[in-house]
Design a protein around this motif. Sequence first.
Motif, PDB file in Angstrom:
ATOM      1  N   MET A  72       0.839  -1.193   0.000  1.00 14.00           N
ATOM      2  CA  MET A  72       0.000   0.000   0.000  1.00 14.00           C
ATOM      3  C   MET A  72       0.877   1.248   0.000  1.00 14.00           C
ATOM      4  SD  MET A  72      -1.323   2.676   2.027  1.00 14.00           S
ATOM      5  CE  MET A  72      -1.528   2.272   3.742  1.00 14.00           C
ATOM      6  N   LYS A  73       0.490   2.233  -0.822  1.00 15.13           N
ATOM      7  CA  LYS A  73       1.177   3.522  -0.817  1.00 15.13           C
ATOM      8  C   LYS A  73       0.131   4.625  -0.813  1.00 15.13           C
ATOM      9  CE  LYS A  73       4.777   6.322  -2.958  1.00 15.13           C
ATOM     10  NZ  LYS A  73       5.806   6.421  -4.019  1.00 15.13           N
ATOM     11  N   SER A  93       4.086   4.190   2.990  1.00 14.65           N
ATOM     12  CA  SER A  93       4.078   2.926   2.261  1.00 14.65           C
ATOM     13  C   SER A  93       4.249   1.798   3.271  1.00 14.65           C
ATOM     14  CB  SER A  93       5.194   2.873   1.217  1.00 14.65           C
ATOM     15  OG  SER A  93       6.466   2.954   1.835  1.00 14.65           O
ATOM     16  N   MET A  94       3.566   0.690   3.038  1.00 10.44           N
ATOM     17  CA  MET A  94       3.660  -0.447   3.962  1.00 10.44           C
ATOM     18  C   MET A  94       3.247  -1.733   3.268  1.00 10.44           C
ATOM     19  SD  MET A  94       0.278   0.181   6.385  1.00 10.44           S
ATOM     20  CE  MET A  94       0.790   1.835   6.848  1.00 10.44           C
ATOM     21  N   SER A 150      -6.217  -1.718  -6.272  1.00  8.16           N
ATOM     22  CA  SER A 150      -7.165  -0.628  -6.084  1.00  8.16           C
ATOM     23  C   SER A 150      -6.406   0.692  -6.201  1.00  8.16           C
ATOM     24  CB  SER A 150      -7.872  -0.719  -4.730  1.00  8.16           C
ATOM     25  OG  SER A 150      -6.966  -0.504  -3.672  1.00  8.16           O
ATOM     26  N   ASP A 151      -7.034   1.655  -6.826  1.00  4.79           N
ATOM     27  CA  ASP A 151      -6.414   2.957  -7.062  1.00  4.79           C
ATOM     28  C   ASP A 151      -7.473   4.015  -6.775  1.00  4.79           C
ATOM     29  OD1 ASP A 151      -5.201   5.267  -8.062  1.00  4.79           O
ATOM     30  OD2 ASP A 151      -4.202   4.207  -9.683  1.00  4.79           O
ATOM     31  N   MET A 190      -4.457   6.763  -2.767  1.00  3.09           N
ATOM     32  CA  MET A 190      -4.013   5.507  -2.185  1.00  3.09           C
ATOM     33  C   MET A 190      -4.068   4.406  -3.236  1.00  3.09           C
ATOM     34  SD  MET A 190      -5.236   3.475   1.268  1.00  3.09           S
ATOM     35  CE  MET A 190      -6.793   2.865   0.599  1.00  3.09           C
ATOM     36  N   VAL A 191      -2.991   3.644  -3.323  1.00  3.07           N
ATOM     37  CA  VAL A 191      -2.892   2.528  -4.266  1.00  3.07           C
ATOM     38  C   VAL A 191      -2.516   1.281  -3.481  1.00  3.07           C
ATOM     39  CG1 VAL A 191      -1.699   1.591  -6.284  1.00  3.07           C
ATOM     40  CG2 VAL A 191      -2.210   4.036  -6.167  1.00  3.07           C
ATOM     41  N   MET A 192      -3.227   0.182  -3.730  1.00  4.73           N
ATOM     42  CA  MET A 192      -2.895  -1.104  -3.122  1.00  4.73           C
ATOM     43  C   MET A 192      -2.731  -2.142  -4.224  1.00  4.73           C
ATOM     44  SD  MET A 192      -5.189  -1.439   0.369  1.00  4.73           S
ATOM     45  CE  MET A 192      -4.375  -2.988   0.798  1.00  4.73           C
TER      46      MET A 192
END
Length: 320
Positions: free
Chosen positions: A53-54, A78-79, A255-256, A289-291
């Motif tokens: 995730m970022k 980020s993580m 996801s974005d 957020m992007v995952m």
Amino acid sequence: MKFQNAILSTIGLTVSASMAMAQANPPAPPQDPNKTFTITTKYVAGDLLKYKMKMNMNMEMKGKDGTSPIPAMDMVTSMVMRMTTLKANPDGSALIESKVTDGETSVMGQTQAIPATPATQMEVSKDGVVKLKNAANVPGMQALQGMMNMNNMPTMGVIMPDHPVKIGESWSKELDGIIGDKKMKITQTLISVEVVDGKDLMKIKQILEMPLDIMMGDQGSPVKDAAKAMMTMSGLMNSTGILSVYPDNGRFIKSDSDMSMTMVMSMKGAAAAQSPFGDSMNMTMKGKMVMDLISAGKAPAEPVKKAIVTTPLKKKTTKP
């Protein structure tokens, strides 16, 4: 003349190659507008998913006079998150353990590592609604428990429709809010379905609207009585994103989302009198957020503990 002939030959070869490629890869036929698609959840105990995730976020606060008590902040986080299915129920629901293993956050250019967090458990219904079981175990969450209902998380991905849907069709659901008593609403639209690596992959647009409405007392905790409130906070949080989802198990692989929040904090009494910025402040947040699913496998089995076998001592017998 030879140079012109060479150019014409090159053009001819390029056109021929393009025509051959077009015949070898004909355009996909248009999708039947009346075709319906079914999205279902399918959890399997022991499944281990890892997501990267970022999130980029900008926050700004301004007083009634237009001045800001703190400078605008830019945050980048980020993580890596581990999602382990602990239990898969016959009705399609599941118990999932979530844990942040590593990451970092940067605020105003200062970067700091994110330590691994204690695991939290989530009860996920068959239609994708999430209820956290032990959010208070996560450091920092205890301070938010009075202000926010951290058990009411919006979703782990897609809220499943209760019927087959067509491309272009929308469905929505209202859920209990996180801040205040107002409901949040999630609206989703099936945008397209394409075949990737031999499997159907859906593109779903998801819009989250979350009203923010809470009154705070002079002790810094929420109150229901307006007469006891020294500050009210009201506003709206929005998130609009695109999710890539496998319809056969409801798993999202990407996801974005774009997020925004506006909130007005209105003070009265001693709080307003002591504020150097007037009796109200405006807070705005914007971010993205992007995952991404980076791996899917099985959680390692727990080591089997060997039972310790003890042999009883034999009694000594004495001859008469």
